[in-house]
Design an enzyme around this catalytic site. Sequence first.
Site: not given
Ligand SMILES: Cc1cc2nc3c(=O)[nH]c(=O)nc-3n(C[C@H](O)[C@H](O)[C@H](O)COP(=O)(O)OP(=O)(O)OC[C@H]3O[C@@H](n4cnc5c(N)ncnc54)[C@H](O)[C@@H]3O)c2cc1C
Lengths: 624, 624
Positions: B113, B404
């Site tokens: 991410t 994930e």
């Molecule tokens: C505690 C924690 C630990 C983590 N650990 C790791 C790790 O070890 N390694 C790593 O790489 N990542 C890690 N992450 C990141 C995690 O994988 C991401 O937060 C997750 O994949 C969601 O991505 P984002 O946060 O960018 O949200 P976004 O993808 O930006 O989502 C934001 C909103 O947009 C919506 N959305 C996005 N795309 C679409 C679509 N195509 N259609 C409809 N709605 C959509 C989603 O539903 C959501 O409501 C961690 C996150 C947390 C909270």
Amino acid sequence: SRQEAINRVKGLFTGPPFDDAHMDAFRSYRELFEKQSERAVEATKILRSSPEFRSLHQQQRRVNMADLYASGSLGIHFVAFLPFLETQASDEQKRRWLAGARNLEYIGAYAQTELGHGSNVRALETTATFDPLTDEFVIHSPTLTSIKWWPTGMYASTHGIVFAQLYSKGTNYGYHGFMVQFRDDQGHLMPGVEVGEIGPKIDPRNTNIGYARFTHVRVPRFNLFARNQQLTREGEYIAAPPKLSKFKYIGMMTIRSGMVGGAYSMTANAVTTAVRYLCIRRQGFKDSTSENALASGEHAVLDYQLHQYRVFKALALAYAFHFSSRYANEFLARVRDGVMAGDDTAADGLPELHATLAGMKTFCTWTAHQQVEAMRKSCGGQGFLRASGVGDLAQAATEPVTAEGEHVILALQTARFLMKTVREMRRHLAPVGSVAYMREPPVRPEELGERGGALGPGALPASVRPLLLRLLGDRSRRFAEKLEAGFAAEVARGATFDQALNKVMVLAFRAAECHTIYTLARNNHDVVLQKTQEGPLRDALLRLYELISLQLVYENAGDFLGLLSDADAILARINRLLEQIRPDAVALTDGFGFTDWNLKSTLGRFDGNVYEAIYEEAKLSPLN
Amino acid sequence: SRQEAINRVKGLFTGPPFDDAHMDAFRSYRELFEKQSERAVEATKILRSSPEFRSLHQQQRRVNMADLYASGSLGIHFVAFLPFLETQASDEQKRRWLAGARNLEYIGAYAQTELGHGSNVRALETTATFDPLTDEFVIHSPTLTSIKWWPTGMYASTHGIVFAQLYSKGTNYGYHGFMVQFRDDQGHLMPGVEVGEIGPKIDPRNTNIGYARFTHVRVPRFNLFARNQQLTREGEYIAAPPKLSKFKYIGMMTIRSGMVGGAYSMTANAVTTAVRYLCIRRQGFKDSTSENALASGEHAVLDYQLHQYRVFKALALAYAFHFSSRYANEFLARVRDGVMAGDDTAADGLPELHATLAGMKTFCTWTAHQQVEAMRKSCGGQGFLRASGVGDLAQAATEPVTAEGEHVILALQTARFLMKTVREMRRHLAPVGSVAYMREPPVRPEELGERGGALGPGALPASVRPLLLRLLGDRSRRFAEKLEAGFAAEVARGATFDQALNKVMVLAFRAAECHTIYTLARNNHDVVLQKTQEGPLRDALLRLYELISLQLVYENAGDFLGLLSDADAILARINRLLEQIRPDAVALTDGFGFTDWNLKSTLGRFDGNVYEAIYEEAKLSPLN
Ligand SMILES: Cc1cc2nc3c(=O)[nH]c(=O)nc-3n(C[C@H](O)[C@H](O)[C@H](O)COP(=O)(O)OP(=O)(O)OC[C@H]3O[C@@H](n4cnc5c(N)ncnc54)[C@H](O)[C@@H]3O)c2cc1C
Ligand SMILES: Cc1cc2nc3c(=O)[nH]c(=O)nc-3n(C[C@H](O)[C@H](O)[C@H](O)COP(=O)(O)OP(=O)(O)OC[C@H]3O[C@@H](n4cnc5c(N)ncnc54)[C@H](O)[C@@H]3O)c2cc1C
């Protein structure tokens, strides 16, 4: 408006110790407590020295401590201790206590809940035994479970209203409020008083919540709150007039009414952050199946139908809470002021007021928590960072569901009122006031059109909007009737009141919900029509009313079995409404009036520079 | 069982620095990070020196770090970094890296991410540009939004699998995983690597989550994970065989499958605490209307119908998650091991596996969070204290909903698979495997009996239980068909794939939910029949299956418009079931096998001495 009031006095709360709240998340439990105490001391000085602030805060009740700084728990003095004084103290007691309380010469906790009892207040174990020899009450904690447990602010307050079973001459007259001093003016505990702290809560900002154990603590007889009932020098108990017996709950009702406003402001805050962030956040290709998806650009998340469904739902609910909060406050003020002025008929309104506020408090706070959490989730990973603002908000939104009347208990109170209403209707007494709508003729299946078309995309708003209200009212009446019938059947089989209630409890909770939702929808609809002119604002607000009402019917279509033959038309109308609401979404959240200063959110920034904000906020971590 | 495995090795994790986790809530952010690091160092030593622990942890995967001590984030190395290595590294890479990773000679983060992209992995901005002169990749963060953001453990890890767009000779080959060293063996950052910490999260136990920015960091070409695709010395890209292109997700699928197990254990943990506490907690008079209500005694909260409804729902769901977790793991193992062994047909199963796990992960974690929070609420005020255990659990349960694979995105993946299934059915291809149930003939209204009586209290369990499964399956098929029809209609009107999906997104989410719920119910039903003997245990488990299935139909009765004419009979049956389940409730939670040591909850104590425990725990506050 509240925002204007905040803006007028927020200048008083700048500089240390108010300006480092963004570092609170890094502090240890003790450090946070100390920092919050420092702020409380400063806030007290401001309160004493600024008449403008005192007026906005206490006479006009347009700002809270928590609006102005990261406060800890000084607020409880004003929302619980002081209203109790104002409504339950005799004139003489007011002369003795009120000025000092208003001026924060002493700080009071509201010490009701015990380790063993919260909801069942009548079973409190703390005793207040009258000693005729010295004309005193002896406040005592006879058991481990009788320890006062949970009162906000109690760890660092000087006084408290302590609720205890009043004993005189061997008779128990039930629980009453007593003014008890915890600490002397040096801050030392009074003889027989043990006060402590109960440890970390899920809301990390809550430190100063206390416990108190009393070992034969003596207070003058004068300290029994005596507006409505008294104990004579001889130990004779003079009960409150029956009609006024419920008036002792007016303090709690005031808090509950305030909690409807709190449900509004928390939901509005979270939805403002979500709308702003999700307009900036782009995620997902516009053309994901093309060879060169990257070049197609990405959608703003708020352009996805599912996120509109969720976010605009929260937006509509925020407005609905706002409109009902006014209604609740006005209803409360009418009854309270009437009773205080000695108007006996006003006291007749107490049971209805109690039932209404119980339902409102329960379902507004419950729904607000759900919605705030939904907004947090829609921010994706960023909603996990405390710097996002929405994370802490989701935590804070849980408290009102339980505190000041646990939600299940309160819903049951509303349900009992509904059963009474149905029984009266069976005796041909027309329902009035908050349940007058139950007189309306039942909805007939034909009204919904073929395949639910009367709520479909083709129907006119002018017919859909009142129909929705009729449907929600009809549902509420049907649930109330079903509940009463089920309850009566159990009683007929020989069940006691409590046994019968327990056999229909799942239904009772739902009936209370249906009634409250109807009330919210009606207030929403009526206030918009009454308080806005024809024009784009009214249209925008009516669309929100229509959306949330349609969503409530759609998501609970099973409550309309036999009326509704198909819910697809409703979903189609919802989906069209979402598109219509989209262009107004930003303005409708701006309308809540939150500034960056209020939101304290990296995601909710007005300028949209979220990534810079997230990065800079992270840099503050002492680990970096 | 997992509990036995934990019991076998937990002795290794006694004494400092493992034995003061109960003080973690009082620590500052920095102190907590340091304490967690200390524990990670000790845990590493234990891992290296105990073959039994290593075997249970890595070969048998029967214990997690988090089961054994208040860990911080060492676990990610084992659940994300290591499985990626095992499944995506070439044989040569494995020889170079695997032993050291298993032995914790270095610790790896999973750095996917970025600040700007989470769900849309294909839009990651980090670049890995091949430099043919030096035979190296140059890893680079070109923008603020390309900073790696969120990876668990990254702040204090030595290595990471960094995902970046692979460029060679000016062509972008999409995102790939690269092994990147962050720190040298002195702990100093490698040239061009900036690593930092992202600040406090809503789960206060999460400290070590990092960001990383790369400025032209050079790694050997060898470091591109090369099991399925390679880049030659000349910079020619050799793609993975089409069938295996989805195999790069197998690591994520492994984590998702594990999250179904996590949903089980969190729900089971919370419900154990709730059942134990609510059997002890007495609140509400048995005869509240009597003159002498106090003398009538009080109800245990678990004897209230509404709380039974909620608590037994969570109980039933915990078992359902457990049974489906096995199913998910077995499905995954079958496909993974087949592919790893070179079996080409096994690769055909990848899309179905992906869709199944996406739905399971989404709805199990989402529901688990809901249920844990519901259990926390039912504990009243006590659920706010972190010492209750359930408070922290509610926090922890939010993470898997987003991490994930954000839940909305994953649900849409499942929905796409369902649409494909429907299209195949329209072409008369019989659905097989996880969607084979869609072949079943539709449910006819008559099957539900008059006024829904076939699900009412009078119906025989032997007919109700399969009928429920038929109903849930029928619903799923109907939603899938409706979804596909809506989508096709949009395409026929000229919409692109993404436009059409966006027009039916609300329905798509629900269709994925319906399919997953059917799958959970079927696994639940089948596993109980296959794995238990006739007798009281089977009966008790079948009652839970029946309860949750009835609740799902009752709460979503609107999904059965046209089939169901009345839901009252269902509620009546549910209420009767609650009474039947009540006597088994304690045994059914004991069956999960949690000890006090696991639960770390003042409320969930096996001996029931909750008030003493609450009081003693509070006394630990440094403010006391
Ligand atoms: C505690 C924690 C630990 C983590 N650990 C790791 C790790 O070890 N390694 C790593 O790489 N990542 C890690 N992450 C990141 C995690 O994988 C991401 O937060 C997750 O994949 C969601 O991505 P984002 O946060 O960018 O949200 P976004 O993808 O930006 O989502 C934001 C909103 O947009 C919506 N959305 C996005 N795309 C679409 C679509 N195509 N259609 C409809 N709605 C959509 C989603 O539903 C959501 O409501 C961690 C996150 C947390 C909270
Ligand atoms: C953050 C916070 C701040 C607080 N501040 C204060 C304060 O300032 N002053 C103060 O006095 N108190 C305070 N409280 C205590 C609060 O008022 C109580 O927590 C609340 O009244 C619920 O009581 P309880 O915690 O004892 O829960 P209980 O009443 O024990 O409830 C436990 C469960 O039993 C159920 N239950 C109980 N009775 C019944 C019934 N008759 N029928 C069906 N179900 C039933 C409830 O629904 C709940 O699920 C605070 C609490 C919190 C969390």
